[in-house]
Design a protein around this motif. Structure first.
Motif, PDB file in Angstrom:
ATOM      1  N   TYR A 203       0.690  -1.144   0.132  1.00 33.58           N
ATOM      2  CA  TYR A 203       0.040   0.002   0.047  1.00 33.58           C
ATOM      3  C   TYR A 203       0.869   1.373  -0.118  1.00 33.58           C
ATOM      4  O   TYR A 203       0.560   2.247  -0.692  1.00 33.58           O
ATOM      5  N   GLU A 204       1.958   1.249   0.769  1.00 29.06           N
ATOM      6  CA  GLU A 204       2.867   2.446   0.836  1.00 29.06           C
ATOM      7  C   GLU A 204       4.203   1.835   1.265  1.00 29.06           C
ATOM      8  O   GLU A 204       4.310   1.154   2.355  1.00 29.06           O
ATOM      9  N   TYR A 205       5.096   2.199   0.626  1.00 23.49           N
ATOM     10  CA  TYR A 205       6.659   1.903   0.941  1.00 23.49           C
ATOM     11  C   TYR A 205       7.605   2.520   0.024  1.00 23.49           C
ATOM     12  O   TYR A 205       7.306   3.271  -0.929  1.00 23.49           O
ATOM     13  N   ALA A 216      -0.407   5.395  -2.783  1.00 28.33           N
ATOM     14  CA  ALA A 216       0.215   6.559  -3.408  1.00 28.33           C
ATOM     15  C   ALA A 216      -0.399   6.905  -4.626  1.00 28.33           C
ATOM     16  O   ALA A 216      -0.434   7.990  -4.822  1.00 28.33           O
ATOM     17  N   GLU A 217      -0.384   5.801  -5.462  1.00 26.37           N
ATOM     18  CA  GLU A 217      -1.046   5.612  -6.972  1.00 26.37           C
ATOM     19  C   GLU A 217      -2.456   6.504  -7.029  1.00 26.37           C
ATOM     20  O   GLU A 217      -2.730   7.081  -7.611  1.00 26.37           O
ATOM     21  N   PHE A 218      -3.218   5.487  -5.941  1.00 24.61           N
ATOM     22  CA  PHE A 218      -4.762   6.029  -6.072  1.00 24.61           C
ATOM     23  C   PHE A 218      -4.577   7.433  -5.551  1.00 24.61           C
ATOM     24  O   PHE A 218      -5.619   8.279  -6.216  1.00 24.61           O
ATOM     25  N   ALA A 219      -4.094   8.109  -4.612  1.00 22.95           N
ATOM     26  CA  ALA A 219      -4.178   9.277  -4.188  1.00 22.95           C
ATOM     27  C   ALA A 219      -3.628  10.323  -5.246  1.00 22.95           C
ATOM     28  O   ALA A 219      -4.342  11.461  -5.402  1.00 22.95           O
ATOM     29  N   LYS A 220      -2.548   9.843  -6.005  1.00 24.44           N
ATOM     30  CA  LYS A 220      -2.472  10.484  -7.237  1.00 24.44           C
ATOM     31  C   LYS A 220      -3.296  10.841  -8.144  1.00 24.44           C
ATOM     32  O   LYS A 220      -3.593  11.715  -8.745  1.00 24.44           O
ATOM     33  N   ALA A 221      -3.992   9.593  -8.488  1.00 27.11           N
ATOM     34  CA  ALA A 221      -5.139   9.705  -9.440  1.00 27.11           C
ATOM     35  C   ALA A 221      -6.205  10.617  -8.886  1.00 27.11           C
ATOM     36  O   ALA A 221      -6.874  11.412  -9.820  1.00 27.11           O
ATOM     37  N   ASP A 250      -3.734  17.002   4.563  1.00 29.11           N
ATOM     38  CA  ASP A 250      -5.209  17.431   4.345  1.00 29.11           C
ATOM     39  C   ASP A 250      -5.958  16.228   4.417  1.00 29.11           C
ATOM     40  O   ASP A 250      -7.058  16.116   4.543  1.00 29.11           O
ATOM     41  N   PHE A 251      -5.430  14.992   4.122  1.00 26.13           N
ATOM     42  CA  PHE A 251      -6.018  13.640   4.338  1.00 26.13           C
ATOM     43  C   PHE A 251      -5.080  12.499   4.674  1.00 26.13           C
ATOM     44  O   PHE A 251      -3.983  12.817   4.640  1.00 26.13           O
ATOM     45  N   GLY A 252      -5.573  11.436   5.051  1.00 23.82           N
ATOM     46  CA  GLY A 252      -4.645  10.246   5.396  1.00 23.82           C
ATOM     47  C   GLY A 252      -5.088   9.151   4.572  1.00 23.82           C
ATOM     48  O   GLY A 252      -6.188   8.675   4.412  1.00 23.82           O
ATOM     49  N   ALA A 253      -4.292   8.538   4.086  1.00 28.70           N
ATOM     50  CA  ALA A 253      -4.372   7.144   3.319  1.00 28.70           C
ATOM     51  C   ALA A 253      -2.967   6.245   3.887  1.00 28.70           C
ATOM     52  O   ALA A 253      -2.147   6.363   3.363  1.00 28.70           O
ATOM     53  N   ALA A 254      -3.344   5.280   4.378  1.00 32.01           N
ATOM     54  CA  ALA A 254      -2.546   4.130   4.818  1.00 32.01           C
ATOM     55  C   ALA A 254      -2.917   2.831   5.311  1.00 32.01           C
ATOM     56  O   ALA A 254      -2.931   2.288   6.084  1.00 32.01           O
TER      57      ALA A 254
END
Length: 283
Positions: A203-205, A216-221, A250-254
């Motif tokens: 998911y993130e590394y 990371a890619e999903f948030a970029k999209a 602004d947001f959290g994705a992890a």
């Protein structure tokens, strides 16, 4: 996945750790728990070489369990009868404790757990799932971005972008590129900062100095769709929600799971991924 649920480079996240064969397990197996017959020399030898004494979720009762601080695994472990819960800032440290015999098991999200199993030939994952969860993105209470993010998530799911990202990081589809920002993309709305804990593959590394992975890619999209430039900040998992509340992020994705406890402090988008809590043990 976390409650507060591909090509990962082994050199980045591999635990360069040797199993301590002379270290006894944190909790001994119950007497008579092995099915190996002592009357069969070959079987007795195999049993002596095996360190595994936890074979199901029920066997966690009364054991020492390693978790990452603030994750759903941390919360679930607190409910295991008679268990002692050891909290670590990173899953790497919890897995190291397992290898050293300081804990008997680690509760971890399924996909990162698979990476640790691939990188360490002395640990394995139980076949039995501990829990099934949904992952979502966390934002400040009442944020106008929540509705915008949900719109973007729906579009990204519908146009196949999310599937392409999962093909790259989880499904192992050869040649899958994931998400690539289209040429000419502009960011008229400024920047958005994403808080994450970048030790949670896939998911993130880290890949070199860059944080990559599904989130990371999903948030970029999402940010490209909404016209924002993305900035990613790495921090301890337990610091993500405070960072959102303070305005640092602004947001959290992890790989974050929606829970009643977390909903007191943040709002969540619609779910974008399903995660599984699993259990790592010594072989």
């Amino acid at each position: 996945m976390k409650k507060l649920i591909s090509a990962v480079l082994a050199g980045v996240l591999a635990l360069s750790l040797a199993a301590c064969g002379s270290t006894p397990p944190a909790s001994e197996p119950a007497s008579g728990s092995t099915a190996t017959s002592a009357s069969t020399p070959a079987s007795a030898s195999a049993a002596a070489e095996s360190k595994q004494y936890i074979f199901s979720v029920d066997d966690l009762t009364g054991k020492n369990i390693g978790v990452q601080l603030g994750t759903t695994g941390d919360i679930y472990a607190q409910d295991v009868e008679g268990a002692t819960v050891e909290q670590y800032n990173k899953f790497n440290d919890a897995v190291l404790a397992l290898k050293q015999g300081k804990v008997d098991a680690v509760i971890i999200d399924n996909e990162p757990g698979k990476v640790f199993v691939e990188q360490n030939d002395d640990i394995t994952m139980l076949d039995e799932d501990f829990a099934v969860e949904d992952y979502a993105i966390a934002l400040n209470k009442g944020s106008e971005l929540t509705a915008q993010f949900n719109e973007a998530i729906a579009a990204i799911q519908e146009n196949g972008t999310l599937d392409a990202i999962l093909d790259k990081y989880i499904n192992g589809v050869e040649g899958a590129e994931g998400y690539v920002t289209p040429e000419g993309t502009e960011y008229p709305n400024g920047t958005l900062t994403m808080a994450t804990n970048a030790y949670f593959p896939p998911y993130e590394y880290y890949e070199g100095d860059e944080i990559v992975g599904i989130d990371a890619e999903f948030a970029k999209a999402i940010c490209d769709y909404l016209g924002y430039e993305l900035v990613i900040e790495d921090m301890e998992f337990a610091s993500i929600i405070p960072a959102i509340n303070s305005g640092k992020a602004d947001f959290g994705a992890a790989g974050m799971t929606v829970t009643e406890e977390r909903l007191v402090n943040v709002d969540f988008t619609n779910s974008y991924c399903t995660g599984i809590q699993s259990v790592l043990v010594l072989k």
